[in-house]
Write an enzyme that holds these catalytic residues in place. Structure first.
Site, PDB file in Angstrom:
ATOM      1  N   ASP A 414       1.007  -1.242   0.020  1.00 16.08           N
ATOM      2  CA  ASP A 414       0.122   0.112   0.032  1.00 16.08           C
ATOM      3  C   ASP A 414       0.864   1.179  -0.009  1.00 16.08           C
ATOM      4  OD1 ASP A 414      -2.752   1.220   0.398  1.00 16.08           O
ATOM      5  OD2 ASP A 414      -1.961   1.963   2.167  1.00 16.08           O
ATOM      6  N   GLU A 443       1.602   0.105  -4.932  1.00 15.44           N
ATOM      7  CA  GLU A 443       1.086   1.410  -5.274  1.00 15.44           C
ATOM      8  C   GLU A 443       2.262   2.344  -5.733  1.00 15.44           C
ATOM      9  OE1 GLU A 443      -3.595   1.638  -3.843  1.00 15.44           O
ATOM     10  OE2 GLU A 443      -1.978   2.167  -2.353  1.00 15.44           O
TER      11      GLU A 443
END
Length: 742
Positions: A414, A443
């Site tokens: 993340d 990400e």
């Protein structure tokens, strides 16, 4: 204090002329230290520091007037205290248990054992002092193994200054950051050997990863453990619904007019995906494990509390610290037996609360600005300082723990831009030393401004053996998250978006990647709108929540919205790179307009398996596309040279036509089909002629259609002479192949 030769103090107000600032260490004034006052900046810079400073000392700044004494926070200065061993936390031996905690500023650390998860800190059963190693900053002790099955905390003592400026001893309590077993809500660690048979389910010792020849063979399916089986229609046993064990149960189904339809994990097997990406299931803070019957007591889990232990909200009994360990292993083993690998969603960019880590090493684990305030690149109030050696070590050790002790097959990071690039490279290396097919991706962005300059941002994955979410390709296909319009949903004549889709189909090798496996190709995920909601809302901004997916025709493929959904899915499933499916996209999942459902109730987030009955033809269509991808290596090319030489992707007629053609030539990547042509028609034109878009064939050869707007797979729908291929439906895909050597 970041450096050994300088301390910078930030003042609450400009000092009076004549104010003197002095440095004290353990109450002794340090003569020879130079204090430089920057009046306008409200700073005092101390230089010519003594060389004998150590981390446990009380370093204090005093002023001759106006200012109270204050303690100096050691920040990057602590990087000189490091430990490289692989035995941090708790380790079990035949007769002993060892404990190691890195806390270089603590003057004393005690280990407290408790009989119960909710025992007050003062009601401990046993207490042990830890020994301190001055070189590494590690406190350690060894106790008898007969004390296994106690709960535990650390009690730490620090030199400090109280609110009146007087010297004091500050006491904190902390959960072991390396704890692999915890009590209810993660408020205490628990002593149990996770490598003992008591924590292993049947078959665990023989568990192995399903075969994966190369990373490009991966097809990822993202889901939330609770969402997937929480509804009664999932067919999962009541006590297992929304739990780890719900992911283990086979043979579940829902009845339809044409017989039973598989649900749960059996539906994943039927669909044909290779990996399941599970939203966070480490211990997170935002679900109260003492009231799990409340349907609104749920969360996505991006709120880390204890990184190395499973969360109790997915356990049948969160009061039993060992049960959740067995349940996670049962879930993973069951998925492995069905040929599905498991990816763990990992959140090492921030924590729900800084308190526990700051109770161990104040000011070290989180990034702070020049005033000592937490920076907020995560958008969640803090960010882990992974660039600091012992934070980096913790993250790497934590990832290794899950891969080694739970046989995790992939990790998704993340907000990966908030993790320093050096740490990511360490993780990639140690994981690929174990198995080069373990997936690492994340990400490549952050949630706000951060002082980190060496982040893992978009493009840093080039030739580094990990992947990133390709949001450029995503936005070209279906528009921005607003929701905007893209190639498939209302803007097919935009040259910029169409060419971006062309580039994505080629694995983004001319812009973003060095090779296709670095690109995670997706059109929706748990964040933002579901694909259905996005496509419908983007073309009707007056649509209100609760009014989605209404009025669909009996023949579902007559709906342009359905075909737009299928076209978006078809693009990522026929593109070079690694396709990523948000759970439920194969059954037109809607959250009725909730685009940020991280804490919304089950009524919004749950999988409604009746949708699979209703939209079984859509499910079968996606299943057919997956079958096509898995059986034909032309869609899974590993090197850019083969794409450059044997894949021709172009826009039909002109760059505003809305039609893209991919031509795979010469049995590329050892495919059995000599020529494969994929035509993407995102325009609103029905009966679109395609014959002039096809390459010439040899004498007496035919085009064999395997995908049109209603059917998908590898079996021929029809065979046609080169000039007689049927007209094409709007918002659809067509796949044709020529000679097969099979």
């Amino acid at each position: 204090m970041d450096d050994s030769d300088k301390i910078t103090a930030y003042l609450s107000h400009e000092p009076l002329i004549g104010t003197q600032f002095e440095l004290f260490i353990d109450s002794i004034k340090q003569d020879g230290v130079i204090a430089i006052i920057k009046y306008e900046r409200k700073q005092v810079i101390f230089t010519n520091l003594p060389s004998s400073v150590n981390s446990q000392q009380l370093i204090e700044i005093r002023a001759t007037n106006t200012f109270l004494p204050t303690r100096v926070i050691l920040r990057d200065y602590l990087n000189r205290y490091s430990y490289s061993g692989n035995d941090m936390g708790v380790r079990f031996f035949s007769h002993n248990i060892s404990f190691k905690l890195w806390a270089p500023t603590a003057i004393r650390v005690e280990l407290l054992l408790f009989k119960n998860w909710d025992s007050p800190t003062g009601e401990f059963s046993h207490k042990f002092n830890l020994e301190y190693d001055v070189r590494s900053g590690v406190h350690s002790t060894i106790i008898e193994r007969k004390l296994e099955h106690f709960f535990y905390l650390y009690k730490l003592h620090f030199h400090d200054i109280d609110q009146n400026g007087k010297q004091s001893t500050r006491i904190t309590f902390a959960v072991d950051p390396y704890a692999t077993a915890i009590g209810l809500n993660g408020n205490k660690g628990y002593l149990i050997d996770i490598n003992a048979r008591a924590t292993m389910t049947s078959g665990w010792l023989s568990d192995c990863r399903p075969y994966l020849a190369q990373k490009e063979d991966s097809i990822i399916y993202e889901l939330h453990i609770r969402d997937f089986t929480i509804m009664p229609e999932s067919g999962v046993k009541e006590e297992y619904r929304g739990k780890f064990m719900g992911m283990s149960q086979s043979g579940t189904h829902i009845s339809s007019g044409n017989g039973n339809v598989a649900t749960g994990v059996d539906s994943l097997v039927e669909l044909g995906v290779t990996h399941v990406h599970l939203l966070p299931f480490f211990d997170f803070a935002t679900v109260d494990e003492s009231r799990l019957t409340d349907p609104d007591n749920r969360n996505w889990g991006y709120d880390p509390k204890n990184f190395n232990a499973p969360d109790g909200s997915y356990s049948v009994d969160p009061y039993d610290p060992s049960l959740r360990i067995k349940e996670v292993r049962s879930m993973i083993h069951s998925l492995h037996q069905k040929g599905i690998r498991v990816i763990m969603d990992m959140v090492y960019n921030h924590m729900y609360d800084t308190k526990n880590m700051d109770n161990i090493v104040p000011g070290y684990y989180f990034r702070t600005d020049s005033l000592g305030k937490f920076t907020n690149g995560s958008g969640c109030g803090n960010e882990l300082a992974t660039e600091r050696p012992m934070v980096s070590k913790f993250v790497v050790d934590s990832v290794l723990h899950w891969v080694k002790n739970y046989n995790i097959d992939g990790v998704r990071f993340d907000l990966m831009e908030l993790i320093d690039f050096d740490t990511i490279q360490k993780i990639v290396k140690v994981l690929h030393d174990i198995d080069p097919t373990i997936l690492v991706y994340g990400e490549p962005w952050k949630g706000g401004d951060s002082p980190l300059s060496n982040g893992t941002y978009r493009g840093r994955q080039r030739n580094r053996d990990f992947a990133i979410f390709n949001d450029i390709f995503r936005n070209a296909i279906r528009g921005s998250n607003d929701p905007g319009i893209g190639y498939v949903n209302g803007d097919p004549h935009s040259a910029d978006k169409t060419w971006a889709v062309v580039e994505g189909l080629k694995g983004s090798i001319y812009s973003l990647t060095f090779k296709p496996s670095e690109s995670i190709n997706y059109v929706d995920a748990h964040d933002n709108y579901t694909l259905w909601d996005h496509i419908e809302k983007s073309q009707n901004h007056n649509l209100v929540n609760g009014k989605y997916r209404l009025g669909l025709p009996q023949n579902i493929f007559e709906s342009s919205l359905v075909r737009q959904n299928l076209l978006a899915m078809a693009i990522i499933l026929t593109a070079q790179g690694i396709p990523f499916i948000h759970g439920g996209a194969e059954i037109l999942r809607t959250k009725n307009g909730d685009h940020n459902s991280y804490q919304s109730g089950d009524i919004v987030n749950a999988f409604y398996w009746q949708d699979k009955v209703r939209f079984k033809s859509v499910f079968d269509y996606i299943r057919g596309l997956i079958k096509l991808r898995k059986e034909h290596p032309a869609f899974r090319i590993t090197d850019r040279r083969s794409i450059e030489d044997h894949v021709n992707v172009f826009i039909a007629k002109n760059d505003r036509s809305g039609v893209i053609v991919s031509h795979f030539k010469d049995h590329v990547n050892n495919d059995s089909w000599k020529d494969i042509v994929v035509i993407y028609n995102a325009s609103a034109i029905d009966n679109y002629p395609v014959n002039d878009l096809l390459p010439p064939l040899g004498n007496h050869q035919l085009w064999h259609m395997v995908v049109n707007h209603e059917e998908a797979g590898t079996t021929s729908i029809g065979s046609y002479l080169p000039s007689e291929v049927p007209l094409m439906k709007s918002y659809s895909i067509m796949v044709l192949h020529s000679y097969s050597r099979e």
